[in-house]
Design a protein around this motif. Structure first.
Motif, mmCIF file in Angstrom:
data_model
loop_
_atom_site.group_PDB
_atom_site.id
_atom_site.type_symbol
_atom_site.label_atom_id
_atom_site.label_comp_id
_atom_site.label_asym_id
_atom_site.label_seq_id
_atom_site.Cartn_x
_atom_site.Cartn_y
_atom_site.Cartn_z
ATOM 1 N N PHE A 716 31.887 -9.207 -55.307
ATOM 2 C CA PHE A 716 31.807 -7.886 -54.492
ATOM 3 C C PHE A 716 30.228 -7.293 -54.534
ATOM 4 N N THR A 717 29.485 -7.177 -53.477
ATOM 5 C CA THR A 717 28.267 -6.715 -53.592
ATOM 6 C C THR A 717 28.293 -5.350 -52.715
ATOM 7 N N LEU A 718 27.658 -4.231 -53.291
ATOM 8 C CA LEU A 718 27.510 -3.117 -52.670
ATOM 9 C C LEU A 718 25.945 -2.736 -52.536
ATOM 10 N N LYS A 719 25.615 -2.271 -51.188
ATOM 11 C CA LYS A 719 24.149 -2.214 -50.905
ATOM 12 C C LYS A 719 23.996 -0.870 -50.126
ATOM 13 N N ALA A 720 23.036 0.015 -50.249
ATOM 14 C CA ALA A 720 22.612 0.979 -49.387
ATOM 15 C C ALA A 720 21.191 1.173 -49.436
ATOM 16 N N GLY A 722 18.795 -0.921 -48.102
ATOM 17 C CA GLY A 722 18.291 -2.168 -48.340
ATOM 18 C C GLY A 722 18.370 -2.506 -49.951
ATOM 19 N N THR A 723 19.071 -1.712 -50.509
ATOM 20 C CA THR A 723 18.871 -1.923 -52.214
ATOM 21 C C THR A 723 20.430 -2.410 -52.606
ATOM 22 N N THR A 724 20.328 -3.540 -53.578
ATOM 23 C CA THR A 724 21.768 -3.856 -53.925
ATOM 24 C C THR A 724 22.216 -2.818 -55.349
ATOM 25 N N LEU A 725 23.132 -2.072 -55.107
ATOM 26 C CA LEU A 725 23.558 -1.066 -55.995
ATOM 27 C C LEU A 725 24.489 -1.642 -56.890
ATOM 28 N N TRP A 726 25.572 -2.590 -56.775
ATOM 29 C CA TRP A 726 26.476 -3.032 -57.844
ATOM 30 C C TRP A 726 27.115 -4.471 -57.235
ATOM 31 N N THR A 727 27.118 -5.304 -58.273
ATOM 32 C CA THR A 727 27.714 -6.503 -58.280
ATOM 33 C C THR A 727 28.944 -6.648 -58.977
ATOM 34 N N GLU A 728 30.045 -7.263 -58.788
ATOM 35 C CA GLU A 728 31.097 -7.363 -59.653
ATOM 36 C C GLU A 728 31.807 -8.596 -59.202
ATOM 37 N N SER A 729 32.262 -9.369 -59.935
ATOM 38 C CA SER A 729 33.296 -10.422 -59.879
ATOM 39 C C SER A 729 34.862 -10.160 -60.395
ATOM 40 N N SER A 730 35.873 -10.250 -59.544
ATOM 41 C CA SER A 730 37.014 -9.851 -59.928
ATOM 42 C C SER A 730 38.108 -10.580 -59.200
ATOM 43 N N LEU A 751 26.276 2.652 -46.009
ATOM 44 C CA LEU A 751 26.821 1.997 -47.221
ATOM 45 C C LEU A 751 27.570 0.603 -46.838
ATOM 46 N N THR A 752 27.283 -0.426 -47.345
ATOM 47 C CA THR A 752 27.877 -1.556 -46.969
ATOM 48 C C THR A 752 28.521 -2.471 -48.333
ATOM 49 N N VAL A 753 29.724 -3.008 -48.081
ATOM 50 C CA VAL A 753 30.209 -3.684 -48.959
ATOM 51 C C VAL A 753 30.336 -5.127 -48.544
ATOM 52 N N THR A 754 30.078 -6.424 -49.198
ATOM 53 C CA THR A 754 30.309 -7.616 -48.809
ATOM 54 C C THR A 754 31.208 -8.261 -49.785
ATOM 55 N N VAL A 755 32.276 -9.153 -49.390
ATOM 56 C CA VAL A 755 33.208 -9.527 -50.449
ATOM 57 C C VAL A 755 33.019 -11.211 -49.926
ATOM 58 N N SER A 763 32.943 -8.259 -44.678
ATOM 59 C CA SER A 763 32.310 -6.947 -45.237
ATOM 60 C C SER A 763 32.755 -5.866 -44.411
ATOM 61 N N ALA A 764 32.266 -4.578 -44.893
ATOM 62 C CA ALA A 764 32.581 -3.376 -44.298
ATOM 63 C C ALA A 764 31.713 -2.349 -44.465
ATOM 64 N N SER A 765 31.473 -1.470 -43.810
ATOM 65 C CA SER A 765 30.397 -0.578 -44.008
ATOM 66 C C SER A 765 30.880 0.842 -43.576
ATOM 67 N N VAL A 766 30.047 2.031 -44.004
ATOM 68 C CA VAL A 766 30.217 3.400 -43.842
ATOM 69 C C VAL A 766 29.271 4.171 -43.902
ATOM 70 N N ASP A 767 28.948 4.952 -42.654
ATOM 71 C CA ASP A 767 27.855 6.090 -42.691
ATOM 72 C C ASP A 767 28.242 7.333 -43.274
#
Length: 902
Positions: A716-720, A722-730, A751-755, A763-767
Motif C-alpha cells: 500500500f502506498t499513500l500519497k498527497a 506529490g509526497t509519499t505519506l505512508w507505505t505498508e505491506s500487509s 489523496l491517492t492510495v495505490t495497491v 488505485s483510488a483517490s479522493v479530493d
C-alpha cells in the motif's frame, strides 16, 4: 440491608456544620475528590451495595489488549480493578430484578467498530462477571430497558458488520436466556433513548426526531407518533422520564435536551397521556450541550450538566450546570463544575443524594481521571449568623428488605411528622449522555409516631421489579440518605439456591483444549420447589443445559470460561448469586494451521487448501474442514498435513471463513480459522472509504482502504501533494493507514492510495481539504454544509476560525459575492441560517472572511448546489461509487443527505 455512610464525611468534605461556599445554599457546591480513577469510566452503574460498577473494556484505546472493569467504593474512596475476557467498551447495561447487572454487547473490533454478541452479568455480591447466552447478532452502542415483567429489552447497536445497525429487539429472561429476534421496520440510531411507560409500552424518544412506541406484548413498533420541534438529530443530547407521581395519576412525561454539533441549548417535553401526544418547547438551558448528562434528584428536579457547544472542544465546555423544575418548567443555576466533561463523561445520583461526575474522553487514548461530587443546594442552609452550613437531614432507621406491589410497608424514622415526600429512585446506569435505568416514583404515605406507612407502586409498569433507593424528603426539601429496597412480585418468597456438585465444590479446573469436564448440580428452595436449573457453558459444547447433570462438556478453544448454574423456583424467582466454576483451557500440545491460501487472500477457480499439524500430538490425526460453517472435508491420517481442492465457483463472490479442527488420538483438539475472499473476475479493485469526498481534515486522519480481486500480500502506498505519506505491506484486504495531515499543505488536495499485488496494481483517490491551524496563524474554514452538498430550505452554514489572536473575531459571509452576514463575537465558531429558497436552483459559492483582533485576515470558500424544486422531498447525494465505476466484493457507498431538508 446496606447503609451508605455519608459520602461527604468519608471523602473529607465538610459534613458537619460550618462555613461553606457563599452560593452553596442557592446553587449547590462542586468539589473535586482528593483521588482519581485508575480506569476510564466509560459506563457506570450504581449497585445495590452502594458501590459503583465501571465497565470499560479496552477504554477507547485500540492499543489496549487487556480489558478492564472496576468497582468504586464511595465510602472507602477506593477502586477494585479486575481484568475481564471481553471488550465491554460501548456496551449497554441495565439492572435485573435480582440486583445483578445485565451487560449486552461491546467492541469486536476498532476502526471501524464492530459489535459483540457477548452477554455478561455482574454479581454485586461476589463482585464478579459471568458470561451467559450470546445474542443472535452483535451490538456496539446498543440500549437496554428493564420491562414490567422482569425481562430486559435490548435494541440497536452496530452488528459484526461495521456501520450496519441491528434492527432487532431481543428480550432477556434469566431462566430462559434470549428470545427470538423481533425486527423493527425502521433503522434506529445508535444508543436510542428508551423509557418504560406506565402503560407497559416502551417509548423511543431519540436521538432521532421521530418518536415511536414498542409494545412488548405484541413485539411491534408504532409508526412515528410525534416529531420533535428541533428537526435535527440530538446526537449525544439526553432524555429523562420525569417523576411519576400518584397525585397526577402517574402521568408520563418525557423531556429531551441538548445534542447535535454545534450543540443546541433547546429542550422539549411530551405528555404521553394526551390524546395526540406532541412535543412542546421548554425554556432552553443556560448553554448548549453535546455529550451532556441529566440526573433525576430525590426532589424530582433534573440536573443538566456537562458537555460543550462544539463536540469534544474543551474551550467551548458548558461548565455551568442547570436545574429543571418539572412543576414550574423553569431552569435555575446549579453552580459551576471545575472539569470539562466531554465524550464518555458520566453522572450518577448516589445514596447520599449527591451526584458523582466522572470521565471525559475526547480522543482515543486520552481521558480525564479527575472526579467531582456535586452537592445540591438542598444539602445546605444558613445559620443564625447568616453562615452557610450543612442542612439537618431526615434519617431512615429501617425499611423492609423487600416489598410487593400495591401494598403497605413501614419506614421507621424519627422525623415522620416532618416528611413531605417519599420517593423510590431506581439506581442509574450512565453512558454516552443517557441513563438507561433512571426512574423516580413518588409514593403515598401517612405519618405516625416514628413511622411512615407507605403504599408501594400499584404495578410493575410504574416500577419494574428490582432494587430502588428509598429517599425521604422533609418539608424544607432536604433529602435523607437512602436505603435500598427490592420491589418484587413475590416479596415474602425466599429465592432458591443453586449448587454445583461436580467439579467438586469450590474447585476450578484446568484442561487442555478439546478435553471435557463433567458437570452435575442441584438446587434447594426453603419455601417452595426448584422449577428449573439453567447451566451456561461459555466456550463449551453444549453451550447450555437444563438438566441437573449435563455430564461431559467439551471445551475446544484455549481461554478462561466461567460456567454458571442458575436455579429458578416455582414462583419464578431465581438465585440472585448463582454458583460458578472457572474452567481454564490451555492450548493443546499441538497446533493446527492453514499453510495455504494466505490469510486475506483473494482466490478463484480451484484453490488448494493446505492444512498442517505442528508441535507434537499423537497420531492418528483427524482433519475436519468447514467453509462458512458447513463441513466439506474430513480425513484421518498419521500425516501431519492434509490438502483439499476447493472449487470456489460453488460459493458467491465475497468473504468466506475456513475453519479447521484437528483431533489427535488422545482426544485433544486444536482449531484454526482463516478468512479469504472469492472473486471470479480476477480484476483488482481498490476502494478508499475514508476520508470522504470534500471532507475537511486536520491532525492525524485515518484512511480506510479495501482491496478485492487479487491475491495478497499487498503493498500500500499513500500519497498527497506529490509526497509519499505512508507505505505498508500487509496480507489483509482492509487496512487503516494514518495520514499526518500537518505534513501536507493546507488547501484542496487529492489523496491517492495505490495497491500492488504480486501481479496487479490498482488505485483510488479522493479530493479533500487540508485545514490545520498554526499558532499565531489565522485560518478560516466551513464546518457545514459539506463541500458540493445539495441543500434546500433553511440550511445552517457553520463557520470556524483557528489560530486567532485573543479577543473578538469577525465572521463575514458572502454568497455569490454578496455579503449576507457579519458577526463579531468572542468565539472560534459561528453559524448563519441560510434561507436557500431565495436563491436559484443552481451552484452557489460561499465565501468566508475571518478577521481577528490583531487584524489578521483569512478566507475560505465552498461551493454547494441549491435544489428546492421538489418541495418537502429529501435530497440525497451518492458520491461513491463513481459513475461508470466497476465494483466487486464489498463496496462502500458514501451517501450525503441534505441537513436542511425535511
Amino acid at each position: 440491608m446496606f447503609v451508605l455512610a455519608t459520602l461527604a464525611a468519608s471523602l473529607g468534605v465538610a459534613a458537619t456544620p460550618g462555613v461553606a461556599g457563599a452560593q452553596a445554599s442557592v446553587a449547590g457546591e462542586w468539589k473535586l475528590l482528593p483521588y482519581r480513577t485508575p480506569i476510564n469510566p466509560i459506563h457506570v452503574g450504581l449497585l445495590r451495595t452502594g458501590k459503583v460498577l465501571i465497565a470499560s473494556g479496552s477504554e477507547n484505546d485500540p492499543t489496549h489488549t487487556t480489558y478492564r472493569a472496576a468497582v468504586w467504593d464511595p465510602g472507602a474512596g477506593s477502586f477494585s480493578v479486575q481484568t475481564i475476557p471481553w471488550d465491554l467498551f460501548c456496551n449497554a447495561m441495565s439492572f435485573l430484578p435480582d440486583g445483578r447487572v445485565l451487560i449486552t454487547g461491546g467492541s469486536l473490533q476498532y476502526n471501524p467498530f464492530r459489535g459483540l454478541r457477548t452477554t455478561t452479568i455482574f454479581d454485586p455480591a461476589a463482585e464478579n462477571f459471568i458470561q451467559v447466552q450470546d445474542m443472535a447478532r452483535g451490538r456496539w452502542y446498543p440500549s437496554t430497558a428493564a420491562l414490567s415483567d422482569g425481562k430486559t429489552m435490548t435494541f440497536s447497536g452496530w452488528l459484526e458488520t461495521a456501520g450496519v445497525p441491528n434492527q432487532a429487539v431481543e428480550l432477556y429472561d434469566v431462566p430462559t436466556g434470549w428470545s427470538p429476534e423481533f425486527m423493527a421496520p425502521w433503522t434506529p440510531p445508535l444508543y436510542p433513548w428508551l423509557h418504560l411507560l406506565p402503560n407497559g409500552k416502551v417509548f423511543f424518544s431519540g436521538s432521532a426526531p421521530d418518536s415511536r412506541l414498542f409494545d412488548p406484548a405484541t413485539k411491534t413498533w408504532t409508526a412515528s407518533m410525534a416529531r420533535t420541534i428541533y428537526a435535527r438529530d440530538r446526537r449525544y443530547g439526553s432524555s429523562v422520564l420525569l417523576p411519576l407521581r400518584p397525585e397526577e395519576g402517574y402521568r408520563a412525561r418525557v423531556m429531551i435536551m441538548g445534542g447535535n454539533n454545534p450543540a443546541t441549548a433547546t429542550a422539549e417535553i411530551i405528555a404521553l397521556s394526551a390524546g395526540t401526544p406532541a412535543w412542546r418547547a421548554l425554556p432552553p438551558m443556560s448553554a448548549p450541550r453535546i455529550e451532556m448528562n441529566a440526573v433525576i434528584l430525590p426532589t424530582g428536579k433534573i440536573l443538566a450538566l456537562g458537555g460543550s457547544a462544539v463536540d469534544n472542544d474543551a474551550s467551548t465546555a458548558s461548565l455551568g450546570a442547570d436545574l429543571f423544575d418539572p412543576a414550574t418548567e423553569t431552569w435555575s443555576s446549579a453552580g459551576r463544575a471545575a472539569v470539562p466533561r466531554l465524550y464518555h463523561s458520566v453522572a450518577l445520583l448516589l445514596p447520599d443524594a449527591t451526584v458523582w461526575v466522572a470521565g471525559s474522553n475526547p480522543f482515543q487514548g486520552a481521558w480525564d481521571n479527575r472526579l467531582e461530587i456535586y452537592s445540591p443546594a438542598y444539602l445546605f442552609t444558613t445559620d443564625a449568623n447568616g453562615n452557610v452550613v450543612r442542612a439537618p437531614r431526615p434519617t431512615i432507621t429501617s425499611v423492609p428488605a423487600r416489598v410487593g406491589y400495591d401494598a403497605s410497608f413501614q419506614v421507621q424514622t424519627p422525623n415522620a411528622a416532618n416528611i413531605a415526600s417519599v420517593a423510590l429512585v431506581r439506581p442509574g446506569s450512565s453512558t454516552h449522555a443517557f441513563d438507561f435505568d433512571q426512574r423516580l416514583v413518588d409514593l403515598n404515605f401517612t405519618a405516625g409516631s416514628g413511622v411512615l406507612t407507605v403504599t408501594s407502586p400499584p404495578n410493575s409498569n410504574i416500577a419494574p421489579p428490582g432494587y430502588y433507593m428509598v429517599f425521604l424528603v422533609d418539608k424544607k426539601g432536604v433529602p435523607s440518605i437512602a436505603k435500598f429496597v427490592q420491589v418484587s412480585f413475590n416479596p415474602t418468597n425466599q429465592p432458591p439456591r443453586g449448587m454445583i456438585l461436580n467439579p467438586t465444590p469450590t474447585t476450578d479446573v484446568t484442561i487442555k483444549a478439546g478435553q471435557s469436564v463433567t458437570f452435575s448440580g442441584d438446587g434447594t428452595d426453603a419455601d417452595g420447589s426448584v422449577a428449573t436449573l439453567s447451566w451456561v457453558f461459555p466456550g463449551g459444547a453444549p453451550a447450555t443445559s437444563k438438566v441437573p447433570t449435563p455430564g461431559e462438556v467439551t471445551f475446544p478453544t484455549p481461554g478462561t470460561y466461567i460456567v454458571s448454574l442458575t436455579a429458578t423456583d416455582n414462583l419464578g424467582d431465581n438465585d440472585p448469586s448463582p454458583p460458578t466454576r472457572t474452567i481454564t483451557v490451555q492450548a493443546p500440545v499441538f497446533s493446527a494451521s492453514f499453510t495455504n491460501p494466505p490469510a486475506g487472500a483473494t482466490v478463484n477457480g480451484t484453490q488448494t487448501v493446505a492444512m498442517a499439524v505442528s508441535g507434537g500430538g499423537t497420531p492418528n490425526f483427524t482433519y475436519r474442514l468447514k467453509i462458512d460453517g458447513t463441513e466439506v472435508f474430513t480425513t484421518t491420517t498419521p500425516d501431519t498435513s492434509a490438502t483439499y481442492n476447493w472449487n470456489t465457483t460453488t460459493v458467491p463472490n465475497g468473504a468466506h471463513t475456513l475453519t479447521l479442527t484437528v483431533t489427535d488420538a488422545t482426544g485433544q483438539t486444536s482449531t484454526a480459522t482463516r478468512t479469504v475472499s472469492v472473486s471470479q473476475t480476477g480484476a483488482i479493485t481498490v476502494a478508499l472509504t475514508t476520508p470522504t469526498p470534500g471532507q475537511t481534515v486536520s491532525g492525524t486522519t485515518w484512511v480506510n482502504v479495501w482491496v478485492s480481486g487479487a491475491a495478497g500480500p499487498y503493498n500500500f502506498t499513500l500519497k498527497a501533494a506529490g509526497t509519499t505519506l505512508w507505505t505498508e505491506s500487509s496480507p489483509d484486504t482492509h487496512v487503516t493507514l494514518p495520514w499526518d495531515t500537518t505534513k501536507t499543505p493546507n488547501g484542496p488536495q487529492t489523496l491517492t492510495v495505490t495497491v500492488q499485488s504480486s501481479i496487479r496494481t490498482g488505485s483510488a483517490s479522493v479530493d479533500v481539504t487540508v485545514q490545520n491551524g498554526e499558532t499565531g496563524k489565522l485560518t478560516a474554514s466551513f464546518t457545514s454544509p459539506p463541500a458540493d452538498a445539495i441543500v434546500s430550505d433553511t440550511t445552517t452554514v457553520g463557520m470556524a476560525a483557528s489560530g486567532a489572536a485573543p479577543g473578538n473575531i469577525t465572521y463575514k459571509l458572502a454568497i455569490d459575492g454578496a455579503v449576507v452576514s457579519v458577526q463579531t463575537i468572542a468565539a472560534t465558531s459561528a453559524s448563519y441560517a441560510w434561507d436557500t429558497r431565495t436563491y436559484s436552483d443552481a451552484a452557489h459559492t460561499l465565501t468566508l472572511t475571518v478577521t481577528d483582533s490583531a487584524g489578521a485576515v483569512a478566507t475560505a470558500t465552498r461551493t454547494v448546489t441549491v435544489n428546492n424544486g421538489a418541495t418537502g422531498s429529501l435530497t440525497v447525494a451518492l458520491t461513491t461509487p463513481r459513475p461508470g465505476e466497476t465494483v466487486s466484493g464489498t463496496v462502500w457507498a458514501n451517501v450525503w443527505v441534505n441537513p436542511g431538508g425535511t
